[in-house]
Design a protein around this motif. Structure first.
Motif, PDB file in Angstrom:
ATOM      1  N   MET A 183       0.836  -1.181   0.000  1.00  0.00           N
ATOM      2  CA  MET A 183       0.000   0.000   0.000  1.00  0.00           C
ATOM      3  C   MET A 183       0.879   1.241   0.000  1.00  0.00           C
ATOM      4  N   SER A 184       0.484   2.200  -0.745  1.00  0.00           N
ATOM      5  CA  SER A 184       1.225   3.457  -0.754  1.00  0.00           C
ATOM      6  C   SER A 184       0.551   4.436   0.189  1.00  0.00           C
ATOM      7  N   ASP A 185       1.230   5.548   0.403  1.00  0.00           N
ATOM      8  CA  ASP A 185       0.654   6.568   1.281  1.00  0.00           C
ATOM      9  C   ASP A 185      -0.643   7.124   0.704  1.00  0.00           C
ATOM     10  N   THR A 186      -0.838   7.000  -0.602  1.00  0.00           N
ATOM     11  CA  THR A 186      -2.024   7.542  -1.230  1.00  0.00           C
ATOM     12  C   THR A 186      -3.084   6.473  -1.460  1.00  0.00           C
ATOM     13  N   ALA A 187      -2.845   5.251  -0.990  1.00  0.00           N
ATOM     14  CA  ALA A 187      -3.820   4.174  -1.161  1.00  0.00           C
ATOM     15  C   ALA A 187      -5.114   4.539  -0.445  1.00  0.00           C
ATOM     16  N   SER A 188      -6.211   4.293  -1.106  1.00  0.00           N
ATOM     17  CA  SER A 188      -7.515   4.590  -0.527  1.00  0.00           C
ATOM     18  C   SER A 188      -8.007   3.392   0.276  1.00  0.00           C
ATOM     19  N   THR A 189      -8.589   3.673   1.423  1.00  0.00           N
ATOM     20  CA  THR A 189      -9.181   2.604   2.217  1.00  0.00           C
ATOM     21  C   THR A 189     -10.684   2.493   1.957  1.00  0.00           C
ATOM     22  N   ALA A 190     -11.218   3.326   1.073  1.00  0.00           N
ATOM     23  CA  ALA A 190     -12.651   3.299   0.769  1.00  0.00           C
ATOM     24  C   ALA A 190     -13.050   1.920   0.244  1.00  0.00           C
ATOM     25  N   GLY A 191     -14.075   1.355   0.864  1.00  0.00           N
ATOM     26  CA  GLY A 191     -14.587   0.067   0.438  1.00  0.00           C
ATOM     27  C   GLY A 191     -13.755  -1.129   0.876  1.00  0.00           C
ATOM     28  N   THR A 192     -12.744  -0.903   1.707  1.00  0.00           N
ATOM     29  CA  THR A 192     -11.878  -1.995   2.153  1.00  0.00           C
ATOM     30  C   THR A 192     -12.281  -2.486   3.540  1.00  0.00           C
ATOM     31  N   LEU A 193     -11.652  -3.559   3.961  1.00  0.00           N
ATOM     32  CA  LEU A 193     -11.876  -4.091   5.302  1.00  0.00           C
ATOM     33  C   LEU A 193     -11.528  -3.048   6.364  1.00  0.00           C
ATOM     34  N   LEU A 194     -10.494  -2.247   6.128  1.00  0.00           N
ATOM     35  CA  LEU A 194     -10.114  -1.212   7.086  1.00  0.00           C
ATOM     36  C   LEU A 194     -11.272  -0.251   7.326  1.00  0.00           C
ATOM     37  N   GLU A 195     -11.934   0.161   6.255  1.00  0.00           N
ATOM     38  CA  GLU A 195     -13.070   1.074   6.395  1.00  0.00           C
ATOM     39  C   GLU A 195     -14.208   0.399   7.155  1.00  0.00           C
ATOM     40  N   ARG A 196     -14.531  -0.833   6.802  1.00  0.00           N
ATOM     41  CA  ARG A 196     -15.645  -1.536   7.450  1.00  0.00           C
ATOM     42  C   ARG A 196     -15.396  -1.761   8.936  1.00  0.00           C
ATOM     43  N   MET A 197     -14.128  -1.917   9.319  1.00  0.00           N
ATOM     44  CA  MET A 197     -13.812  -2.173  10.723  1.00  0.00           C
ATOM     45  C   MET A 197     -13.510  -0.893  11.495  1.00  0.00           C
ATOM     46  N   GLY A 198     -13.448   0.234  10.805  1.00  0.00           N
ATOM     47  CA  GLY A 198     -13.186   1.509  11.461  1.00  0.00           C
ATOM     48  C   GLY A 198     -11.736   1.698  11.872  1.00  0.00           C
ATOM     49  N   ILE A 199     -10.822   1.014  11.207  1.00  0.00           N
ATOM     50  CA  ILE A 199      -9.400   1.123  11.547  1.00  0.00           C
ATOM     51  C   ILE A 199      -8.861   2.462  11.077  1.00  0.00           C
ATOM     52  N   GLU A 200      -8.163   3.128  11.982  1.00  0.00           N
ATOM     53  CA  GLU A 200      -7.503   4.399  11.689  1.00  0.00           C
ATOM     54  C   GLU A 200      -6.006   4.208  11.863  1.00  0.00           C
ATOM     55  N   VAL A 201      -5.244   4.433  10.819  1.00  0.00           N
ATOM     56  CA  VAL A 201      -3.783   4.346  10.875  1.00  0.00           C
ATOM     57  C   VAL A 201      -3.273   5.760  11.116  1.00  0.00           C
ATOM     58  N   THR A 202      -2.527   5.957  12.209  1.00  0.00           N
ATOM     59  CA  THR A 202      -2.133   7.303  12.609  1.00  0.00           C
ATOM     60  C   THR A 202      -0.652   7.612  12.410  1.00  0.00           C
ATOM     61  N   LEU A 203       0.181   6.582  12.271  1.00  0.00           N
ATOM     62  CA  LEU A 203       1.622   6.786  12.074  1.00  0.00           C
ATOM     63  C   LEU A 203       2.166   5.604  11.293  1.00  0.00           C
ATOM     64  N   VAL A 204       3.015   5.903  10.301  1.00  0.00           N
ATOM     65  CA  VAL A 204       3.664   4.832   9.551  1.00  0.00           C
ATOM     66  C   VAL A 204       5.102   5.228   9.239  1.00  0.00           C
ATOM     67  N   THR A 205       6.048   4.435   9.738  1.00  0.00           N
ATOM     68  CA  THR A 205       7.436   4.478   9.309  1.00  0.00           C
ATOM     69  C   THR A 205       7.831   3.026   9.050  1.00  0.00           C
ATOM     70  N   ALA A 206       9.006   2.799   8.506  1.00  0.00           N
ATOM     71  CA  ALA A 206       9.459   1.423   8.296  1.00  0.00           C
ATOM     72  C   ALA A 206       9.623   0.699   9.623  1.00  0.00           C
ATOM     73  N   GLU A 207       9.981   1.430  10.665  1.00  0.00           N
ATOM     74  CA  GLU A 207      10.270   0.826  11.962  1.00  0.00           C
ATOM     75  C   GLU A 207       9.061   0.720  12.879  1.00  0.00           C
ATOM     76  N   ARG A 208       7.994   1.510  12.591  1.00  0.00           N
ATOM     77  CA  ARG A 208       6.871   1.568  13.534  1.00  0.00           C
ATOM     78  C   ARG A 208       5.597   2.038  12.823  1.00  0.00           C
ATOM     79  N   ALA A 209       4.488   1.440  13.218  1.00  0.00           N
ATOM     80  CA  ALA A 209       3.181   1.919  12.748  1.00  0.00           C
ATOM     81  C   ALA A 209       2.239   1.914  13.940  1.00  0.00           C
ATOM     82  N   GLU A 210       1.331   2.872  13.964  1.00  0.00           N
ATOM     83  CA  GLU A 210       0.363   2.990  15.054  1.00  0.00           C
ATOM     84  C   GLU A 210      -1.029   3.173  14.474  1.00  0.00           C
ATOM     85  N   GLY A 211      -2.019   2.705  15.220  1.00  0.00           N
ATOM     86  CA  GLY A 211      -3.390   2.876  14.785  1.00  0.00           C
ATOM     87  C   GLY A 211      -4.361   2.485  15.876  1.00  0.00           C
ATOM     88  N   ARG A 212      -5.647   2.613  15.557  1.00  0.00           N
ATOM     89  CA  ARG A 212      -6.673   2.258  16.528  1.00  0.00           C
ATOM     90  C   ARG A 212      -7.901   1.738  15.800  1.00  0.00           C
TER      91      ARG A 212
END
Length: 130
Positions: A1-30
């Protein structure tokens, strides 16, 4: 996935997942507990696994770089506690960043900071064929 990838219509959208930080070493979300429960009203273990793999995959994609893709090849999750409401918060931390594999440890906590789940996710990094 790229930084511009859309989550519209994906499992992430249906589950309400929010990705708040992405680096190669760390990612955060809720993710909200509501809507992601099993029939007994508890957070579904599979929902925690989806959150873990999502964050690890985003971080692995950042590590892989342009012209490459990530494919999850292994997921292990241990569920320690349950959640009935609120949000769960996850952090994926790199354990190994290689040329062909990236592995992350993912912790999932409740709103009070109590550990609900510990997961390990390994992604294969592949070249995209034109």
């Amino acid at each position: 996935m790229s930084d511009t990838a859309s989550t519209a219509g994906t499992l992430l959208e249906r589950m309400g997942i929010e990705v708040t930080l992405v680096t190669a070493e760390r990612a955060e979300g809720r993710m909200p507990v509501a809507g992601n429960t099993q029939p007994f009203g508890l957070l579904h273990g599979g929902a925690s696994a989806v959150l873990a793999e999502t964050l690890a995959s985003f971080a692995a994609q950042r590590h892989a770089g342009e012209g490459r893709a990530t494919v999850g090849i292994e997921l292990n999750a241990t569920h320690h506690r349950l959640a009935r409401e609120g949000w769960v918060h996850a952090v994926a931390t790199a354990v190994h960043l290689g040329r062909s594999l990236a592995t992350y440890e993912v912790t999932v906590d409740d709103d009070g900071g109590r550990r609900l789940c510990t997961a390990r996710v390994t992604c294969m990094l592949i070249d995209i064929r034109a």
